[in-house]
Design a protein around this motif. Structure first.
Motif, PDB file in Angstrom:
ATOM      1  N   ASP A  77      -7.207   6.190   0.487  1.00  0.00           N
ATOM      2  CA  ASP A  77      -6.832   5.610  -0.993  1.00  0.00           C
ATOM      3  C   ASP A  77      -5.472   5.192  -0.595  1.00  0.00           C
ATOM      4  O   ASP A  77      -4.452   5.807  -0.473  1.00  0.00           O
ATOM      5  CB  ASP A  77      -6.807   6.883  -1.947  1.00  0.00           C
ATOM      6  N   ARG A  78      -5.622   3.666  -0.692  1.00  0.00           N
ATOM      7  CA  ARG A  78      -4.047   3.061  -0.657  1.00  0.00           C
ATOM      8  C   ARG A  78      -3.118   2.585  -1.786  1.00  0.00           C
ATOM      9  O   ARG A  78      -2.081   2.221  -1.653  1.00  0.00           O
ATOM     10  CB  ARG A  78      -4.372   1.739   0.267  1.00  0.00           C
ATOM     11  N   ASN A  79      -3.879   3.057  -2.816  1.00  0.00           N
ATOM     12  CA  ASN A  79      -3.403   2.655  -4.211  1.00  0.00           C
ATOM     13  C   ASN A  79      -2.027   3.856  -4.389  1.00  0.00           C
ATOM     14  O   ASN A  79      -2.116   4.753  -4.136  1.00  0.00           O
ATOM     15  CB  ASN A  79      -4.359   2.562  -5.218  1.00  0.00           C
ATOM     16  N   GLY A  80      -1.027   3.312  -5.090  1.00  0.00           N
ATOM     17  CA  GLY A  80       0.184   4.102  -5.543  1.00  0.00           C
ATOM     18  C   GLY A  80      -0.198   5.025  -6.471  1.00  0.00           C
ATOM     19  O   GLY A  80      -1.375   4.911  -7.056  1.00  0.00           O
ATOM     20  N   ALA A  81       0.508   6.040  -6.692  1.00  0.00           N
ATOM     21  CA  ALA A  81       0.475   7.145  -7.746  1.00  0.00           C
ATOM     22  C   ALA A  81       1.715   7.121  -8.510  1.00  0.00           C
ATOM     23  O   ALA A  81       2.750   6.875  -7.909  1.00  0.00           O
ATOM     24  CB  ALA A  81       0.067   8.485  -6.889  1.00  0.00           C
ATOM     25  N   GLY A  82       1.697   7.818  -9.951  1.00  0.00           N
ATOM     26  CA  GLY A  82       2.547   8.025 -10.425  1.00  0.00           C
ATOM     27  C   GLY A  82       2.793   9.364 -11.168  1.00  0.00           C
ATOM     28  O   GLY A  82       1.887  10.195 -10.771  1.00  0.00           O
ATOM     29  N   PRO A  83       3.810   9.621 -12.043  1.00  0.00           N
ATOM     30  CA  PRO A  83       3.824  10.974 -12.536  1.00  0.00           C
ATOM     31  C   PRO A  83       2.905  11.259 -13.510  1.00  0.00           C
ATOM     32  O   PRO A  83       2.078  10.404 -14.061  1.00  0.00           O
ATOM     33  CB  PRO A  83       5.267  10.667 -13.364  1.00  0.00           C
ATOM     34  N   GLY A  84       2.187  12.492 -13.380  1.00  0.00           N
ATOM     35  CA  GLY A  84       1.242  12.951 -14.069  1.00  0.00           C
ATOM     36  C   GLY A  84       0.015  12.866 -13.148  1.00  0.00           C
ATOM     37  O   GLY A  84      -0.952  13.242 -13.837  1.00  0.00           O
ATOM     38  N   GLU A  85      -0.127  12.084 -12.029  1.00  0.00           N
ATOM     39  CA  GLU A  85      -1.410  11.968 -11.206  1.00  0.00           C
ATOM     40  C   GLU A  85      -1.323  12.801 -10.250  1.00  0.00           C
ATOM     41  O   GLU A  85      -0.086  13.537  -9.879  1.00  0.00           O
ATOM     42  CB  GLU A  85      -1.363  10.625 -10.677  1.00  0.00           C
ATOM     43  N   PRO A  86      -2.390  13.472  -9.613  1.00  0.00           N
ATOM     44  CA  PRO A  86      -2.402  14.206  -8.663  1.00  0.00           C
ATOM     45  C   PRO A  86      -1.400  13.669  -7.550  1.00  0.00           C
ATOM     46  O   PRO A  86      -1.460  12.561  -7.026  1.00  0.00           O
ATOM     47  CB  PRO A  86      -3.676  14.120  -7.813  1.00  0.00           C
ATOM     48  N   GLN A  87      -0.495  14.706  -6.979  1.00  0.00           N
ATOM     49  CA  GLN A  87       0.505  14.369  -6.137  1.00  0.00           C
ATOM     50  C   GLN A  87       0.153  14.750  -4.718  1.00  0.00           C
ATOM     51  O   GLN A  87      -0.521  15.681  -4.234  1.00  0.00           O
ATOM     52  CB  GLN A  87       1.573  15.059  -6.431  1.00  0.00           C
ATOM     53  N   GLU A 129       5.925   7.999  -0.214  1.00  0.00           N
ATOM     54  CA  GLU A 129       5.887   7.067  -1.480  1.00  0.00           C
ATOM     55  C   GLU A 129       6.738   7.773  -2.628  1.00  0.00           C
ATOM     56  O   GLU A 129       6.904   8.893  -2.476  1.00  0.00           O
ATOM     57  CB  GLU A 129       4.476   7.026  -2.037  1.00  0.00           C
ATOM     58  N   HIS A 130       7.243   6.944  -3.332  1.00  0.00           N
ATOM     59  CA  HIS A 130       7.909   7.559  -4.521  1.00  0.00           C
ATOM     60  C   HIS A 130       7.017   7.711  -5.800  1.00  0.00           C
ATOM     61  O   HIS A 130       6.738   6.772  -6.610  1.00  0.00           O
ATOM     62  CB  HIS A 130       9.186   6.530  -5.357  1.00  0.00           C
ATOM     63  N   VAL A 177       0.851  -1.389  -0.102  1.00  0.00           N
ATOM     64  CA  VAL A 177       0.158  -0.058   0.079  1.00  0.00           C
ATOM     65  C   VAL A 177       0.966   1.243  -0.051  1.00  0.00           C
ATOM     66  O   VAL A 177       2.091   1.126   0.411  1.00  0.00           O
ATOM     67  CB  VAL A 177      -1.013  -0.004   1.202  1.00  0.00           C
ATOM     68  N   MET A 178       0.208   2.503  -0.332  1.00  0.00           N
ATOM     69  CA  MET A 178       0.972   3.406  -0.333  1.00  0.00           C
ATOM     70  C   MET A 178       1.512   3.982   1.101  1.00  0.00           C
ATOM     71  O   MET A 178       0.731   3.768   2.044  1.00  0.00           O
ATOM     72  CB  MET A 178       0.248   4.613  -0.802  1.00  0.00           C
ATOM     73  N   ARG A 179       2.761   4.441   1.219  1.00  0.00           N
ATOM     74  CA  ARG A 179       3.050   4.653   2.543  1.00  0.00           C
ATOM     75  C   ARG A 179       2.257   5.672   3.027  1.00  0.00           C
ATOM     76  O   ARG A 179       1.995   6.687   2.268  1.00  0.00           O
ATOM     77  CB  ARG A 179       4.592   5.233   2.449  1.00  0.00           C
ATOM     78  N   HIS A 198      -1.607  -0.781 -17.735  1.00  0.00           N
ATOM     79  CA  HIS A 198      -0.739   0.282 -17.309  1.00  0.00           C
ATOM     80  C   HIS A 198      -1.772   1.457 -16.794  1.00  0.00           C
ATOM     81  O   HIS A 198      -1.565   2.789 -16.553  1.00  0.00           O
ATOM     82  CB  HIS A 198      -0.120   1.083 -18.292  1.00  0.00           C
ATOM     83  N   GLU A 199      -2.885   0.747 -16.287  1.00  0.00           N
ATOM     84  CA  GLU A 199      -3.988   1.597 -15.404  1.00  0.00           C
ATOM     85  C   GLU A 199      -3.916   1.795 -14.077  1.00  0.00           C
ATOM     86  O   GLU A 199      -3.967   2.863 -13.325  1.00  0.00           O
ATOM     87  CB  GLU A 199      -5.317   0.987 -15.652  1.00  0.00           C
ATOM     88  N   GLN A 200      -3.111   0.890 -13.257  1.00  0.00           N
ATOM     89  CA  GLN A 200      -2.517   0.904 -11.891  1.00  0.00           C
ATOM     90  C   GLN A 200      -1.169   0.960 -11.904  1.00  0.00           C
ATOM     91  O   GLN A 200      -0.367  -0.024 -12.676  1.00  0.00           O
ATOM     92  CB  GLN A 200      -3.220  -0.104 -11.050  1.00  0.00           C
ATOM     93  N   VAL A 201      -0.458   1.913 -11.271  1.00  0.00           N
ATOM     94  CA  VAL A 201       1.026   1.881 -11.364  1.00  0.00           C
ATOM     95  C   VAL A 201       1.648   0.908 -10.298  1.00  0.00           C
ATOM     96  O   VAL A 201       2.752   0.333 -10.547  1.00  0.00           O
ATOM     97  CB  VAL A 201       1.626   3.228 -10.824  1.00  0.00           C
ATOM     98  N   GLY A 202       0.746   0.225  -9.334  1.00  0.00           N
ATOM     99  CA  GLY A 202       1.360  -0.829  -8.659  1.00  0.00           C
ATOM    100  C   GLY A 202       1.912  -0.465  -7.274  1.00  0.00           C
ATOM    101  O   GLY A 202       1.861   0.901  -7.134  1.00  0.00           O
ATOM    102  N   ARG A 203       2.912  -1.231  -6.712  1.00  0.00           N
ATOM    103  CA  ARG A 203       3.474  -1.056  -5.367  1.00  0.00           C
ATOM    104  C   ARG A 203       4.783  -0.851  -5.433  1.00  0.00           C
ATOM    105  O   ARG A 203       5.369  -0.656  -4.397  1.00  0.00           O
ATOM    106  CB  ARG A 203       3.304  -2.300  -4.783  1.00  0.00           C
TER     107      ARG A 203
END
Length: 544
Positions: A348-358, A394-395, A334-336, A413-418
């Motif tokens: 929301d425990r899912n990870g986030a990636g570049p271009g998503e709300p930070q 989280e990175h 889960v997201m730190r 590529h819809e979920q960035v994963g862990r």
């Protein structure tokens, strides 16, 4: 090492603080950029100084690493990526010499498709004893061209893959609730049960103090394998015919008896994403497991009323079966929480990636320190995830080309994963690779923010997150808070979580105006306080 009675004394796991190590990302002694068991051994003094009671090692077994080691090819051999098999025994011994208990991960829902059991099953005919160890089924449709049911993988995509003979002829399908390289075992099969009896005994003989059981709610599937009505989320929190079936409890009663054959209080911890707290408590009945992660607490939004409800309901459900509650805020899936609590949706425990709300990591860290200090004051056991004592975020800007989590590919590529919560630890701000490896190599790149949070910038530094954790663990132990009793305290407003545990009063101002502090000695605070407790902060006070 063996004994013949099921002692109920000295149940250390009831109040223990256990530190999770994701070996690939903790410390690299070999210089190849991947963490290893010798690296863990080198850092045992760090864990002892921090003040934890035990460590839990995520899988280090032989594996093709399709899912970070959760695809096991041999449960009794250490993968060369992590060192030698003898290193596992040495680590257990060295940890014990320092007074630290050792949990290891057990992955019983599935194996790797490269495990000898699955290879034998593929080489055997339908209906053979080898095939019966896994979930092989004939397909539906005129020629079996359709999967046996509509189950999906929690990593994305279908949950069934069809086998083909060497000449290309299609035949049976096999179930994989996770990656295609992780075929599900059939736990109605006695050969499977006996095989895992042997795995348990192997590591109990080696001296491990317990097992964290992966996907503990998924081993038994509903008879007949009916279609699922809902699409399953990552980690399986939507219930369906593959989750939380009553048959799992027979397995854990069997394992409980095996652990009872050995000296010392060995323990089982359930990773069971079961939203009904009363059903979750079934996993920790007196003759089953000893602990079950409280994921309702982990996923609770930053909201005082929700925390009060989750804490009350969790403790009531566990008290009813005589079990402690096992608190947790972060892990490798889960997201730190230093980033999760800086999101608009803090649940929301899912990870986030570049271009998503930070996330707002400054706000997230402030809340994370408060949440951790609240958690560590609660009665029961607690788990920490490596790096949370440094306040690691989280990175969330990890470039996509580095991603290795199968969730990334299987979700198209819809979920960035862990991967973002599995970044190598920063040990030294000025060293290459932030001291993770003697060569500076790291299997995933570290964000620049980790430099200022490195261990050598925080250990022994007053006010640092590391020092807050160290002081909280020390006070928790000296005042026996893990064995204490919680009583809610009123009079501080709806936005404050307020309770006593023994002689300590704990206040967490979640979202309200500054709160005037009662009389008493300030023991610990997640941020600087004077006569008032600001929002997003926790304080421990000794009643005068």
């Amino acid at each position: 090492m063996k004994r013949n009675t099921l002692s109920t004394q000295n149940q250390w796991w009831r109040n223990a603080v256990i530190y999770q190590i994701y070996p690939r990302s903790f410390a690299d002694a070999s210089g190849d950029g991947y963490g290893d068991l010798p690296g863990v051994m080198d850092r045992l003094p760090y864990l002892k100084d921090l003040g934890v009671d035990a460590l839990w090692l995520s899988p280090f077994y032989l594996s093709p690493m399709a899912d970070g080691g959760y695809d096991v090819a041999d449960y009794t051999v250490v993968d060369p990526l992590f060192g030698e098999t003898a290193d596992a025994y040495s680590l257990i011994s060295e940890a014990h010499d320092k007074g630290l208990k050792v949990f290891i991960d057990l992955v019983p829902n599935h194996t790797s498709d490269e495990h000898e059991w699955f290879r034998a099953a593929v080489a055997s005919a339908p209906g053979s004893p080898e095939r019966a160890m896994y979930m092989f089924r004939d397909g539906r449709g005129t020629d079996g061209e359709l999967p046996p049911n509509n189950w999906s993988s929690v990593f994305g995509g279908p949950g069934w893959t069809r086998l083909h003979r060497p000449d290309g002829t299609p035949e049976q399908w096999y179930l994989h609730l996770f990656d295609i390289k992780q075929p599900d075992l059939d736990w109605t099969n006695e050969r499977v049960r006996v095989a895992f009896d042997d795995v348990l005994r192997h590591w109990l003989e080696a001296g491990v103090d317990g097992f964290r059981v992966d996907v503990a709610h998924g081993l038994v599937k509903e008879k007949g394998l009916p279609d699922q009505e809902e699409v399953t989320e990552l980690l399986g929190t939507n219930m369906g015919p593959m989750w939380d079936q009553d048959g799992v409890h027979e397995i854990y009663r069997r394992w409980h008896r095996i652990l009872g054959e050995y000296d010392g209080e060995r323990a089982l911890t359930a990773e069971a994403w079961v939203p009904d707290l009363d059903r979750l408590a079934r996993y920790v009945r007196p003759d089953e497991m000893q602990q079950a992660f409280n994921f309702d607490f982990l996923t609770a939004p930053w909201d005082a009323a929700t925390y009060r409800r989750v804490i009350t309901d969790s403790m009531a459900a566990n008290d009813a079966v005589g079990a402690p509650t096992t608190w947790v805020l972060s892990n490798h899936d889960v997201m730190r929480h230093a980033s999760r609590l800086g999101r608009i949706d803090t649940s929301d425990r899912n990870g986030a990636g570049p271009g998503e709300p930070q996330p707002d990591n400054a706000l997230g860290l402030r809340r994370a320190r408060a949440a951790s200090l609240m958690m560590l004051a609660l009665p029961g056991s607690a788990y920490l995830y490596q790096g949370e004592e440094l306040g690691l975020p989280e990175h969330t800007t990890l470039p996509h080309e580095y991603r290795q989590d199968p969730v990334w590919e299987r979700s198209n590529h819809e979920q960035v994963g862990r991967d973002g919560c599995r970044i190598p630890m920063p040990w030294s701000a000025d060293a290459p690779g932030l001291g993770f490896s003697p060569t500076g190599e790291t299997w995933l790149p570290q964000p620049e923010s980790y430099r200022g949070l490195a261990a050598d910038q925080q250990v022994g530094v007053p006010g640092s997150t590391w020092s807050l954790y160290r002081d909280a663990l020390s006070a928790r132990k000296s005042m026996a808070l893990g064995d204490g009793a919680l009583e809610w305290v009123g009079g501080f407003g709806d936005d404050v979580v307020a309770f006593t545990n023994g002689e300590v009063t704990v206040l967490t101002n979640v979202s309200g105006s500054p709160v005037s502090l009662p009389d008493g000695e300030v023991l610990l605070a997640s941020t600087a306080v004077d006569r008032e407790l600001p929002r997003d902060a926790t304080i421990w006070m000794k009643r005068s």
